[in-house]
Write a protein that holds these residues in place. Structure first.
Motif, PDB file in Angstrom:
ATOM      1  N   THR A  10       0.810  -1.117  -0.095  1.00 47.34           N
ATOM      2  CA  THR A  10       0.100   0.024  -0.100  1.00 47.34           C
ATOM      3  C   THR A  10       0.929   1.368   0.004  1.00 47.34           C
ATOM      4  O   THR A  10       1.962   1.168   0.765  1.00 47.34           O
ATOM      5  CB  THR A  10      -0.817   0.069   1.289  1.00 47.34           C
ATOM      6  OG1 THR A  10      -1.696  -1.113   1.208  1.00 47.34           O
ATOM      7  CG2 THR A  10      -1.682   1.302   1.219  1.00 47.34           C
ATOM      8  N   HIS A  13      -2.024   0.774  -4.738  1.00 50.06           N
ATOM      9  CA  HIS A  13      -1.804  -0.513  -4.573  1.00 50.06           C
ATOM     10  C   HIS A  13      -0.722  -0.933  -5.433  1.00 50.06           C
ATOM     11  O   HIS A  13      -0.852  -0.288  -6.717  1.00 50.06           O
ATOM     12  CB  HIS A  13      -2.997  -1.421  -4.618  1.00 50.06           C
ATOM     13  CG  HIS A  13      -2.575  -2.839  -4.792  1.00 50.06           C
ATOM     14  ND1 HIS A  13      -2.571  -3.431  -5.857  1.00 50.06           N
ATOM     15  CD2 HIS A  13      -2.289  -4.025  -3.861  1.00 50.06           C
ATOM     16  CE1 HIS A  13      -2.434  -4.907  -5.772  1.00 50.06           C
ATOM     17  NE2 HIS A  13      -2.177  -4.853  -4.315  1.00 50.06           N
ATOM     18  N   GLN A  54       1.081  -5.015   2.812  1.00 54.49           N
ATOM     19  CA  GLN A  54      -0.616  -5.091   3.082  1.00 54.49           C
ATOM     20  C   GLN A  54      -0.993  -5.879   2.109  1.00 54.49           C
ATOM     21  O   GLN A  54      -1.239  -5.296   0.839  1.00 54.49           O
ATOM     22  CB  GLN A  54      -0.989  -3.797   3.539  1.00 54.49           C
ATOM     23  CG  GLN A  54      -2.411  -3.810   4.197  1.00 54.49           C
ATOM     24  CD  GLN A  54      -2.944  -2.292   4.333  1.00 54.49           C
ATOM     25  OE1 GLN A  54      -2.711  -1.472   3.539  1.00 54.49           O
ATOM     26  NE2 GLN A  54      -3.637  -2.116   5.402  1.00 54.49           N
ATOM     27  N   SER A  62      -6.245  -3.999   2.981  1.00 53.14           N
ATOM     28  CA  SER A  62      -6.288  -2.685   2.950  1.00 53.14           C
ATOM     29  C   SER A  62      -7.773  -2.154   2.516  1.00 53.14           C
ATOM     30  O   SER A  62      -8.153  -1.082   2.566  1.00 53.14           O
ATOM     31  CB  SER A  62      -5.502  -2.458   1.597  1.00 53.14           C
ATOM     32  OG  SER A  62      -6.240  -2.755   0.401  1.00 53.14           O
ATOM     33  N   ARG A 119     -10.241   1.457   2.998  1.00 52.30           N
ATOM     34  CA  ARG A 119     -10.392   2.096   1.735  1.00 52.30           C
ATOM     35  C   ARG A 119     -12.053   2.415   1.776  1.00 52.30           C
ATOM     36  O   ARG A 119     -12.417   3.184   1.193  1.00 52.30           O
ATOM     37  CB  ARG A 119     -10.136   1.100   0.759  1.00 52.30           C
ATOM     38  CG  ARG A 119      -8.686   1.197   0.265  1.00 52.30           C
ATOM     39  CD  ARG A 119      -8.693   0.124  -1.051  1.00 52.30           C
ATOM     40  NE  ARG A 119      -7.383  -0.109  -1.289  1.00 52.30           N
ATOM     41  CZ  ARG A 119      -6.655   0.626  -2.212  1.00 52.30           C
ATOM     42  NH1 ARG A 119      -7.183   1.401  -2.912  1.00 52.30           N
ATOM     43  NH2 ARG A 119      -5.155   0.435  -2.583  1.00 52.30           N
ATOM     44  N   LYS A 164      -3.724  -0.300   8.573  1.00 59.87           N
ATOM     45  CA  LYS A 164      -4.802   0.492   8.214  1.00 59.87           C
ATOM     46  C   LYS A 164      -4.575   1.767   9.137  1.00 59.87           C
ATOM     47  O   LYS A 164      -5.158   2.784   8.495  1.00 59.87           O
ATOM     48  CB  LYS A 164      -5.918  -0.013   8.969  1.00 59.87           C
ATOM     49  CG  LYS A 164      -6.368  -1.648   8.079  1.00 59.87           C
ATOM     50  CD  LYS A 164      -7.341  -2.309   9.101  1.00 59.87           C
ATOM     51  CE  LYS A 164      -7.751  -3.705   8.313  1.00 59.87           C
ATOM     52  NZ  LYS A 164      -6.427  -4.713   8.405  1.00 59.87           N
ATOM     53  N   GLN A 207      -2.882   3.974   6.545  1.00 55.50           N
ATOM     54  CA  GLN A 207      -3.633   4.351   5.475  1.00 55.50           C
ATOM     55  C   GLN A 207      -4.433   5.450   5.872  1.00 55.50           C
ATOM     56  O   GLN A 207      -4.535   6.557   5.166  1.00 55.50           O
ATOM     57  CB  GLN A 207      -4.749   3.265   5.084  1.00 55.50           C
ATOM     58  CG  GLN A 207      -4.218   2.138   4.356  1.00 55.50           C
ATOM     59  CD  GLN A 207      -5.186   0.724   4.051  1.00 55.50           C
ATOM     60  OE1 GLN A 207      -5.409  -0.028   4.874  1.00 55.50           O
ATOM     61  NE2 GLN A 207      -5.862   1.210   2.824  1.00 55.50           N
TER      62      GLN A 207
END
Length: 299
Positions: free
Chosen positions: A50, A73, A96, A101, A105, A125, A128
């Motif tokens: 990621t 990605h 990841q 992921s 998202r 996460k 992210q």
């Protein structure tokens, strides 16, 4: 090992799933899925990454000899230590699986939103959400488990508040705009990369862990602001840890349908509006995950 060498031992021509998963997965997901799962045991999975900056997807796909299945990605067949790959030292990406992921998202969090990542370790996460500019609180049960999160935050230059606490006893100092709960589970969904999990979990009862999942979900919903979203996920291929929990434990929060346009190519929501990733759905493989999205109504 010595006994196996003296026999000499040999692998079967076709890999097979150990019991009870051979029967259970065929029953729950169909014979084709069980066959795809067994076949994946003979393949070395590619590595999914990621990216910190989604806008640089094409750049890093080229630099890492990979392909992209979604914005931000990269999937690469590179071998060797990831610490020596381009972009690692500068914190441009983290390892990841594509399925792992998806929960972040699918959380509609934007820069400045106050977001809680429950059971956060190892931290993909959290990264992210932090990369979007969210004010992230990453909670896990011990500081030891959060050390990996801390290391990845340092490497990527991202920020989050780390809290070592038992989520069943901890109380936040306010409500959150959104919450992500990747709950403790049997982890059978990661069998492609960790096939030993099928042997370790084969006879394990799910009673205690499903009680924990339900308790965490009920508790987390109460920490949402009105209109806030909660994404519940497990890396399990057992319905009892996914669909059954989401159907039984909505805690007054209505389900929010996940749309096909929110998912990478090859994946589709279930008729109920959940996400269920299975072996064979995506070329090159994907971990098994269940994902549901809930919304808290105004009080």
């Amino acid at each position: 090992l010595g006994t196996l060498v003296r026999r000499p031992a040999s692998l079967p021509p076709q890999p097979h799933l150990p019991a009870p998963f051979d029967i259970q997965w065929a029953r729950d997901w169909g014979a084709a899925m069980a066959e795809a799962a067994a076949a994946s045991l003979a393949e070395e999975p590619a590595t999914d990454l990621t990216l910190k900056n989604t806008a640089e997807t094409a750049r890093w796909a080229a630099a890492l000899d990979g392909i992209s299945l979604a914005p931000g990605h990269v999937r690469t067949a590179r071998k060797g230590s990831v610490t020596e790959w381009p972009g690692f030292a500068e914190g441009a990406w983290w390892v990841q699986d594509l399925a792992a992921s998806l929960p972040a998202r699918l959380l509609p969090a934007k820069a400045g939103d106050r977001v809680l990542d429950l059971c956060a370790a190892p931290g993909g996460k959290t990264l992210q959400l932090a990369a979007r500019g969210c004010a992230v609180t990453a909670l896990d049960v011990s500081d030891d488990r959060l050390e990996r999160v801390r290391q990845n935050l340092d490497r990527t230059g991202l920020e989050a508040t780390l809290v070592a606490a038992d989520a069943l006893r901890w109380q936040p100092d306010g409500l959150f705009d959104h919450i992500l709960l990747d709950a403790p589970c049997s982890a059978t969904g990661i069998f492609r990369r960790h096939p030993d999990v099928l042997h370790l979990k084969g006879n394990a009862g799910l009673g205690p862990v499903t009680l924990l999942q339900a308790a965490l979900l009920r508790r987390a919903v109460a920490w949402l602001k009105p209109g806030g979203r909660l994404v519940y996920a497990t890396c399990s291929l057992d319905r009892r840890e996914g669909e059954a929990i989401a159907e039984r434990v909505i805690a007054g929060a209505p389900r929010e349908i996940i749309g096909a346009d929110e998912l990478p190519v090859g994946l589709a929501p279930t008729p109920e509006g959940f996400v269920r990733t299975l072996p064979g759905q995506v070329a090159g493989g994907i971990d098994g995950f269940f994902i549901a999205r809930l919304r808290r109504l105004a009080d």
